[in-house]
Write an enzyme that holds these catalytic residues in place. Structure first.
Site, PDB file in Angstrom:
ATOM      1  N   HIS A 192      65.996  15.625  35.895  1.00 14.73           N
ATOM      2  CA  HIS A 192      65.077  16.063  35.445  1.00 14.73           C
ATOM      3  C   HIS A 192      64.799  15.971  33.949  1.00 14.73           C
ATOM      4  O   HIS A 192      63.612  15.849  33.530  1.00 14.73           O
ATOM      5  CB  HIS A 192      65.468  17.882  35.436  1.00 14.73           C
ATOM      6  CG  HIS A 192      65.503  18.337  37.004  1.00 14.73           C
ATOM      7  ND1 HIS A 192      66.775  18.704  37.256  1.00 14.73           N
ATOM      8  CD2 HIS A 192      64.521  18.818  37.610  1.00 14.73           C
ATOM      9  CE1 HIS A 192      66.439  19.311  38.627  1.00 14.73           C
ATOM     10  NE2 HIS A 192      65.486  19.409  38.993  1.00 14.73           N
TER      11      HIS A 192
ATOM     12  N   LEU B 234      70.291  11.746  42.244  1.00 14.34           N
ATOM     13  CA  LEU B 234      70.519  12.889  41.510  1.00 14.34           C
ATOM     14  C   LEU B 234      69.705  13.980  42.335  1.00 14.34           C
ATOM     15  O   LEU B 234      68.447  14.055  42.505  1.00 14.34           O
ATOM     16  CB  LEU B 234      70.405  12.894  40.324  1.00 14.34           C
ATOM     17  CG  LEU B 234      71.299  11.962  39.426  1.00 14.34           C
ATOM     18  CD1 LEU B 234      70.957  12.335  37.815  1.00 14.34           C
ATOM     19  CD2 LEU B 234      72.574  12.049  39.816  1.00 14.34           C
TER      20      LEU B 234
END
Ligand code: PAF
Length: 284
Positions: free
Chosen positions: A37, A186
């Site tokens: 992110h 991830l």
């Protein structure tokens, strides 16, 4: 960073910035932020002056048997991470703010042609939930750019198509998948893996790489490559939802000897209770 939880305050703040000529970029997320992110946020910082991140665990995109109630929520840690990245606005609406008439009564947006395949088969209604919330966030923020991860390749393709079909004046940018040291993509859901499954999980990326290498070496036996990859994954203990080789743009399935040049290899498989998703793009 200003944290706002109401649409009216977000709009007022952004209108003031836009009146001063600011270009806005949006990074929609469901929180529980990891390095992947933060790479989206850093890309956002490069492309526009005002960075807006949203955190909203969107009930409309979760099926009845999925992990909506247990989805990891880590707002304080997320705020610290975004503050450190110099994000301008964090938007954290609650469910009634987004769905004032209830989730089931809300107007929806869907792209059936790209949704009724791959993850859409295993998660009915998921992409309608994604399109609806992303559309709503686009309308609220009115960004000139929006950033998404390439890990959710089908989601990115659908959002690009939605935005082009509906003439949204928004540049949709995909950012390459961030990976752990052993190659595992991830994902917030990786924390559901137990220790044994965490060691096995990178096999999904290794299997994608093996298939990519075979294609790069000249194989066009796409069907055979997928069948062999599925057998490898099953032998390693994965329950495979799909392992497909498709056209990057329209997600059409490739048959043996098809001549497409921009290809994506996509996999979804469950290990224990954790559904893992990954892909590799290749241009030949
Ligand atoms: O990829 C996600 O985290 C979500 O699907 C998104 C795009 C934030 C919509 O809820």
């Amino acid at each position: 960073m200003q944290t706002l939880n109401q649409i009216k305050y977000l709009r007022a703040a952004l209108n003031a910035d836009k009146n001063h000529g600011g270009q806005v970029v949006l990074v929609p997320t469901m929180g529980n932020l990891h390095e992947g992110h933060l790479q989206l946020v850093r890309r956002a910082r490069e492309v526009a002056d005002i960075v807006v991140v949203s955190i909203f665990v969107n009930p409309m995109q979760f099926g009845a048997s999925e992990d909506l109630s247990s989805y990891p929520r880590t707002l304080t840690e997320d705020q610290d991470k975004l503050d450190a990245e110099n994000v301008d606005y964090l938007f954290i609406p609650d469910v009634p703010e987004i769905y004032p008439n209830g989730v089931d009564n809300h107007t929806t947006v869907a792209n059936p042609s790209l949704s009724n395949m791959l993850c859409g088969i295993h998660r009915p209604g998921h992409f309608q939930g994604v399109c609806t919330i992303v559309n709503k966030l686009f309308n609220l923020v009115q960004p000139s750019v929006a950033i998404f991860g390439e890990k959710d390749f089908q989601q990115l393709a659908i959002i690009k198509r939605m935005s082009s079909d509906l003439c949204m004046p928004i540049d949709i940018i995909g950012v390459p998948t961030a990976r752990a040291h052993d190659g595992l993509a991830l994902s917030s859901r990786n924390q559901y893996l137990n220790n044994i499954d965490r060691v096995k999980a990178p096999i999904i990326y290794q299997t994608l790489q093996k298939t990519r290498d075979a294609i790069a070496a000249g194989s066009k036996q796409y069907g055979t490559l997928c069948e062999s990859a599925k057998l490898d994954l099953k032998a390693a203990g994965f329950e495979v939802d799909y392992f497909d080789i498709r056209n990057q743009k329209n997600l059409t399935l490739l048959n043996n000897n098809d001549s497409d040049t921009d290809i994506v290899i996509l996999a979804a498989a469950t290990l224990g209770e954790t559904r893992l998703l990954d892909n590799i793009q290749i241009s030949i």
